[in-house]
Write a protein that holds these residues in place. Structure first.
Motif, mmCIF file in Angstrom:
data_model
loop_
_atom_site.group_PDB
_atom_site.id
_atom_site.type_symbol
_atom_site.label_atom_id
_atom_site.label_comp_id
_atom_site.label_asym_id
_atom_site.label_seq_id
_atom_site.Cartn_x
_atom_site.Cartn_y
_atom_site.Cartn_z
ATOM 1 N N LEU A 18 0.824 -1.205 0.000
ATOM 2 C CA LEU A 18 0.000 0.000 0.000
ATOM 3 C C LEU A 18 0.857 1.254 0.000
ATOM 4 O O LEU A 18 0.469 2.299 -0.507
ATOM 5 C CB LEU A 18 -0.911 0.016 1.248
ATOM 6 C CG LEU A 18 -2.042 -0.995 1.298
ATOM 7 C CD1 LEU A 18 -2.729 -0.922 2.660
ATOM 8 C CD2 LEU A 18 -3.045 -0.771 0.189
ATOM 9 N N ASN A 19 2.039 1.182 0.593
ATOM 10 C CA ASN A 19 2.872 2.353 0.772
ATOM 11 C C ASN A 19 3.922 2.509 -0.324
ATOM 12 O O ASN A 19 4.581 3.532 -0.412
ATOM 13 C CB ASN A 19 3.604 2.249 2.121
ATOM 14 C CG ASN A 19 2.634 2.013 3.256
ATOM 15 O OD1 ASN A 19 1.532 2.508 3.234
ATOM 16 N ND2 ASN A 19 3.048 1.239 4.250
ATOM 17 N N ALA A 20 4.114 1.467 -1.145
ATOM 18 C CA ALA A 20 5.274 1.450 -2.031
ATOM 19 C C ALA A 20 5.193 2.504 -3.125
ATOM 20 O O ALA A 20 6.210 3.033 -3.543
ATOM 21 C CB ALA A 20 5.421 0.062 -2.653
ATOM 22 N N ASN A 21 3.999 2.781 -3.631
ATOM 23 C CA ASN A 21 3.864 3.695 -4.753
ATOM 24 C C ASN A 21 3.628 5.113 -4.254
ATOM 25 O O ASN A 21 2.571 5.693 -4.454
ATOM 26 C CB ASN A 21 2.726 3.250 -5.663
ATOM 27 C CG ASN A 21 2.874 3.846 -7.047
ATOM 28 O OD1 ASN A 21 3.979 4.119 -7.492
ATOM 29 N ND2 ASN A 21 1.772 4.060 -7.715
ATOM 30 N N ALA A 22 4.632 5.673 -3.575
ATOM 31 C CA ALA A 22 4.525 7.027 -3.038
ATOM 32 C C ALA A 22 5.826 7.760 -3.263
ATOM 33 O O ALA A 22 6.897 7.152 -3.372
ATOM 34 C CB ALA A 22 4.187 6.988 -1.546
ATOM 35 N N VAL A 23 5.735 9.076 -3.345
ATOM 36 C CA VAL A 23 6.912 9.906 -3.582
ATOM 37 C C VAL A 23 6.728 11.235 -2.858
ATOM 38 O O VAL A 23 5.620 11.772 -2.803
ATOM 39 C CB VAL A 23 7.132 10.120 -5.098
ATOM 40 C CG1 VAL A 23 5.932 10.788 -5.761
ATOM 41 C CG2 VAL A 23 8.399 10.909 -5.359
ATOM 42 N N VAL A 24 7.796 11.734 -2.288
ATOM 43 C CA VAL A 24 7.795 13.048 -1.647
ATOM 44 C C VAL A 24 8.345 14.060 -2.641
ATOM 45 O O VAL A 24 9.462 13.896 -3.155
ATOM 46 C CB VAL A 24 8.643 13.030 -0.364
ATOM 47 C CG1 VAL A 24 8.833 14.443 0.185
ATOM 48 C CG2 VAL A 24 7.987 12.137 0.684
ATOM 49 N N ILE A 25 7.555 15.083 -2.939
ATOM 50 C CA ILE A 25 7.968 16.133 -3.873
ATOM 51 C C ILE A 25 8.320 17.379 -3.068
ATOM 52 O O ILE A 25 7.486 17.882 -2.302
ATOM 53 C CB ILE A 25 6.857 16.445 -4.894
ATOM 54 C CG1 ILE A 25 6.389 15.153 -5.593
ATOM 55 C CG2 ILE A 25 7.342 17.472 -5.917
ATOM 56 C CD1 ILE A 25 5.185 15.353 -6.508
ATOM 57 N N LEU A 26 9.538 17.856 -3.227
ATOM 58 C CA LEU A 26 10.016 19.029 -2.506
ATOM 59 C C LEU A 26 9.893 20.264 -3.394
ATOM 60 O O LEU A 26 10.163 20.209 -4.602
ATOM 61 C CB LEU A 26 11.474 18.849 -2.083
ATOM 62 C CG LEU A 26 11.786 17.596 -1.255
ATOM 63 C CD1 LEU A 26 13.285 17.521 -0.979
ATOM 64 C CD2 LEU A 26 11.000 17.597 0.054
ATOM 65 N N GLN A 27 9.504 21.385 -2.782
ATOM 66 C CA GLN A 27 9.350 22.641 -3.517
ATOM 67 C C GLN A 27 10.300 23.693 -2.951
ATOM 68 O O GLN A 27 10.220 24.054 -1.779
ATOM 69 C CB GLN A 27 7.914 23.160 -3.411
ATOM 70 C CG GLN A 27 7.696 24.488 -4.113
ATOM 71 C CD GLN A 27 6.610 25.336 -3.462
ATOM 72 O OE1 GLN A 27 6.217 25.085 -2.332
ATOM 73 N NE2 GLN A 27 6.140 26.334 -4.161
#
Length: 348
Positions: A15-24
């Motif tokens: 459930l958690n594998a397809n995630a990404v943190v986008i930094l601005q």
């Protein structure tokens, strides 16, 4: 029984594998406004931490393709983005990023470049970055408040203007860089449902400034990003955000951030997949009003509502919860846009 348990754990982890943190980011400088800046030393420290701690830095295009197609992303995936196209990106940030071989995206507006506003990169500067691997994407023609109609403008005139604005910007970026990735970072993080519909019509991705990890539960015209600047540039607090997880929001009653006249205390009702979350550990925050425990209306649904009127302008509801199975917090943010009582918008 053991096999069933192991399969269950693998399913929860998936459930958690397809995630990404986008930094601005905006400025990487010691001389620009602190509210939109990190210093070169801070930026170096942050990039060094990511490199030393097994984070996978990927291009925004790769992240978006994975989200569109629900294909796996590496654990601890991070995307680096910059808004506006300030010259400190090329002067200070790009050499640091090259040192670690990190890809990144720069969202640019056309008018500040072509009018050579102070502190902005030129098209030649931007072309140089693309030759070294940078992605250039859309930030509107003149960094407009896209959700706001002009005085005397009808709704259709406003929609036509915004549509033409975004397409002209995309064409200008392609002319100068050869790139057209069809991704828009909303100026000021401001958008509404009508603007999202324009993006959907032209197959654009939209990125906001509300916090959280992006993933399978995210709306592709409102992907979250973590702003990194000023008080939000502290590495200790960023470490928590770097490992944040995509909150499993199955449904919400409101997705349009622009509030209707007088509806200054919106009640947000969220339905979660609680497979990897203990409901009693969900905590929410109303910007300017502090922590607020959600009210659970069923085993999987909770509501959160401001106790006082939200201020005119931009605000947020944020909700977090620790994962049962992973080291990290699920993180969700809903942006709100509120006009003044007379329907006008606050001056920037």
């Amino acid at each position: 029984m053991l096999k069933r348990t192991l399969l269950g754990l693998l399913w929860l982890i998936s459930l958690n594998a397809n995630a990404v943190v986008i930094l601005q980011y905006h400025h990487v400088s010691e001389t620009t406004p602190a509210s939109t800046s990190v210093t070169p030393a801070q930026f170096e420290e942050q990039m060094q931490y990511l490199a030393a701690n097994e984070f996978t830095i990927i291009p925004l295009t790769q992240a978006v393709n994975a989200l569109k197609n629900n294909t796996p992303l590496a654990d601890k995936s991070i995307v680096i983005t910059f808004d506006d196209g300030y010259d400190s990106i090329g002067l200070a940030a790009a050499p640091i990023l090259a040192k670690y071989d990190f890809p990144y995206t720069v969202f640019v507006s056309v008018e500040p470049i072509e009018k050579a506003y102070r502190g902005m990169m030129s098209w030649d500067d931007i072309k140089t970055l693309t030759e070294k691997g940078a992605t250039i994407a859309n930030h509107s023609w003149a960094h407009e408040h896209l959700n706001r109609k002009l005085d005397g403008e009808s709704k259709q005139q406003w929609l036509d203007r915004i549509e033409a604005n975004l397409l002209a910007t995309e064409a200008e970026i392609k002319k100068h860089t050869g790139q057209s990735v069809k991704m828009l970072a909303y100026p000021y993080g401001e958008y509404n449902g009508d603007v999202e519909d324009i993006l959907k019509k032209h197959d654009f991705i939209g990125l906001g400034q509300q916090s959280g990890a992006a993933g399978k539960y995210s709306i592709l015209t409102a992907l979250p990003r973590f702003p990194v600047a000023g008080p939000y540039a502290d590495l200790d607090s960023l470490k928590v955000k770097f490992t944040s997880l995509n909150m499993p929001v199955v449904k919400q009653n409101i997705t349009d951030p622009q509030l209707s006249q007088g509806q200054w205390r919106p009640e947000l009702i969220i339905e979660l997949d609680t497979s990897d979350i203990y409901p009693h550990q969900v905590m929410c925050f109303v910007q300017g009003q502090g922590a607020k425990k959600p009210t659970w209306v069923s085993e999987t649904e909770f509501s959160i509502q401001a106790s006082a009127n939200l201020p005119a302008g931009r605000s947020r509801y944020n909700c977090t919860a620790p994962s049962k199975t992973k080291s990290g917090y699920y993180w969700f943010s809903q942006a709100w846009l509120r006009p003044n009582n007379d329907g006008s918008w606050p001056k920037e």
